[in-house]
Design an enzyme around this catalytic site. Structure first.
Site, PDB file in Angstrom:
ATOM      1  N   ASP A 271      -0.455  -4.571   0.683  1.00  0.00           N
ATOM      2  CA  ASP A 271      -1.239  -3.484   0.103  1.00  0.00           C
ATOM      3  C   ASP A 271      -2.732  -3.634   0.379  1.00  0.00           C
ATOM      4  OD1 ASP A 271      -1.455  -1.042  -1.146  1.00  0.00           O
ATOM      5  OD2 ASP A 271      -1.686  -1.895  -3.141  1.00  0.00           O
ATOM      6  N   LYS A 273      -6.358  -2.647   1.565  1.00  0.00           N
ATOM      7  CA  LYS A 273      -7.225  -1.467   1.648  1.00  0.00           C
ATOM      8  C   LYS A 273      -8.526  -1.809   0.931  1.00  0.00           C
ATOM      9  CE  LYS A 273      -4.606   0.522  -2.190  1.00  0.00           C
ATOM     10  NZ  LYS A 273      -3.729   1.633  -2.579  1.00  0.00           N
ATOM     11  N   ASN A 276      -8.753  -2.645  -2.836  1.00  0.00           N
ATOM     12  CA  ASN A 276      -8.196  -3.893  -3.349  1.00  0.00           C
ATOM     13  C   ASN A 276      -9.009  -5.111  -2.936  1.00  0.00           C
ATOM     14  OD1 ASN A 276      -6.166  -2.584  -4.666  1.00  0.00           O
ATOM     15  ND2 ASN A 276      -4.572  -3.045  -3.166  1.00  0.00           N
ATOM     16  N   ASP A 289      -4.924  -7.386  -6.824  1.00  0.00           N
ATOM     17  CA  ASP A 289      -3.765  -6.503  -6.970  1.00  0.00           C
ATOM     18  C   ASP A 289      -2.587  -6.975  -6.123  1.00  0.00           C
ATOM     19  OD1 ASP A 289      -1.935  -4.527  -7.378  1.00  0.00           O
ATOM     20  OD2 ASP A 289      -3.355  -2.881  -7.150  1.00  0.00           O
ATOM     21  N   THR A 308       0.604   1.891   0.668  1.00  0.00           N
ATOM     22  CA  THR A 308      -0.252   3.069   0.673  1.00  0.00           C
ATOM     23  C   THR A 308      -0.031   3.813   1.986  1.00  0.00           C
ATOM     24  OG1 THR A 308      -1.889   1.951  -0.698  1.00  0.00           O
ATOM     25  CG2 THR A 308      -2.650   3.856   0.547  1.00  0.00           C
TER      26      THR A 308
END
Length: 454
Positions: A271, A273, A276, A289, A308
């Protein structure tokens, strides 16, 4: 019930009403990203009051039986992808989970390092700042009623993240993640949260947000974490529009250091990005996260469909098995977004379905602006190869020309000057985060004992 939202410590893995949330996100035909709307203008833009939305996160559990039926190459899987997307939409009515990771027995021996609190000076008190790593016994005996509330750092699907202080003269800051037990009712949801706690507890690395300890009562589950009061990297990117090569190189290198650590432990993150990635008081990046993270045994693959949309790897979309090479893909996507301000595959003028279709076409359809250096373009194309086996490893990635001159030892020793140094007045400074109102209504009590090991 609190409306679903997103923030840096929270991933909307199980928002209270996922179907309504996705319907809302698709009403205008474009993605709502952080910075497009604010709490002040939310009523005019039609958003949920007091909330901000980042990239819409599509989450769905895909069965291994279905996954095993996909044997053809990536380029030949468009029809399979379309069929799977239809199944995802149908299943969203009943499934609100990203899959359960049941094999994360993380009995790691973690090394110690000083947390971000040692960087702060408390202008309200002459007392010395407490160093987390030097006071393990003090943290072990800390009680919830010894924490002093300062403000809210973010709101998520199950609760919120609060800035709290503790210690002598309250000179030590923490981020306290609070999850409402009465909303965590599904068995997969429960296992997922337990798994996140196990993975974070196993990690001790300067490029990863530290989880110090957890609490539980009849209303909440609590995770006491490193505060990182510099805010999100996404906020800095939003304000600067895009980063130059030097800045992007520094932040990407921080991520590679974090991934080196995780992958050595067999953990795939899934995840990545800018939302985060948090800035500590020194301007260095820390990964947060871990809602989609999973530990894989050597040679093991995962079949979970999660992530995502703009960052998800093609092998995840086509329901092929994946491993930590899905993280390699995301590093290339992050590079592109840092250098351009937007990801290469965007929902701005298309649906999630179209984004996934574009991803399955690979980088051949992506526009690389003329201001991007040739070495950056070359590395992004290599990191984002459709075939996972053709992507360079993290160690090989370091040797590409774009990283020429990068002082990796200086990065690890934290002697490099970061591109941006956040302004942090003290342990109670929330100015680098959005403003949120204090929570006034308590959730109903829940006496289930599924969280007894939390």
């Amino acid at each position: 019930m609190e409306e679903p939202g997103y923030h840096k410590y929270f991933h909307p893995i199980y928002p209270p009403n996922l179907e309504d949330w996705i319907e809302f996100m698709e009403e205008d035909g474009e993605e709502r990203r952080r910075g497009d709307i604010s709490s002040e203008s939310s009523s005019e833009s039609g958003s949920f009051p007091g909330e901000r939305f980042s990239r819409c996160v599509l989450i769905q559990s895909i069965s291994e039986d279905v996954s095993n039926s996909v044997e053809s190459g990536l380029e030949d899987n468009i029809k399979s992808f379309e069929d799977n997307m239809k199944a995802v939409k149908d299943n969203l009515k009943t499934e609100q989970t990203c899959g359960t990771d049941n094999n994360d027995n993380n009995d790691y021996i973690t090394d110690k390092y000083s947390c971000d609190n040692q960087q702060y000076s408390n202008s309200d008190s002459p007392a010395p700042v407490i160093k987390c790593a030097d006071n393990p016994s003090w943290l072990d005996t800390l009680r919830l009623d010894q924490l002093s509330w300062v403000g809210t750092l973010g709101i998520g699907g199950f609760g919120r993240v609060e800035l709290v202080t503790a210690g002598e003269n309250n000179n030590m800051a923490f981020a306290l993640k609070k999850m409402k037990k009465n909303e965590i009712t599904d068995e997969k949801q429960q296992q997922h949260i337990l798994n996140e706690k196990k993975i974070m507890s196993s990690c001790s690395n300067p490029f990863i947000v530290k989880l110090y300890r957890t609490f539980r009562d009849s209303r909440y589950l609590y995770m006491l974490m490193e505060p990182c009061l510099g805010g999100e990297l996404w906020t800095i990117l939003r304000n600067k529009k895009r980063f130059d090569d030097e800045s992007s190189r520094f932040y990407t290198a921080c991520v590679i250091k974090a991934f080196d650590y995780l992958h050595d432990k067999g953990i795939v993150y899934r995840d990545l990005k800018p939302e985060n990635l948090l800035l500590d008081s020194s301007g260095y990046i820390k990964l947060t996260d871990f809602g989609f993270s999973k530990r894989l045994e050597p040679g093991e693959k995962s079949w979970t469909f999660c992530g995502t949309p703009e960052y998800v790897a093609p092998e995840i979309i086509t329901n092929k098995s994946h491993d930590n090479r899905a993280d390699i893909w995301s590093v290339g996507i992050l590079m592109y977004e840092l250098l351009n301000g937007v990801p290469p595959f965007s929902k701005k003028n298309s649906s999630s379905d179209q984004v996934y279709s574009d991803i399955l076409q690979g980088m051949k359809s992506v526009n690389f602006p003329s201001y991007m250096s040739a070495t950056a373009v070359e590395l992004i194309r290599q990191l984002c190869r459709l075939s996972p086996s053709q992507r360079p490893s993290l160690s090989v990635t370091r040797r590409y020309m774009w990283f020429a001159g990068m002082d990796w030892e200086g990065l690890e020793n934290r002697t490099l000057t970061p591109p941006y140094l956040p302004t942090i007045a003290g342990v109670k400074d929330t100015s680098n985060f959005d403003n949120y109102q204090e929570e006034t209504q308590q959730p109903e009590e829940n006496f289930a004992d599924w969280d007894i090991d939390f």
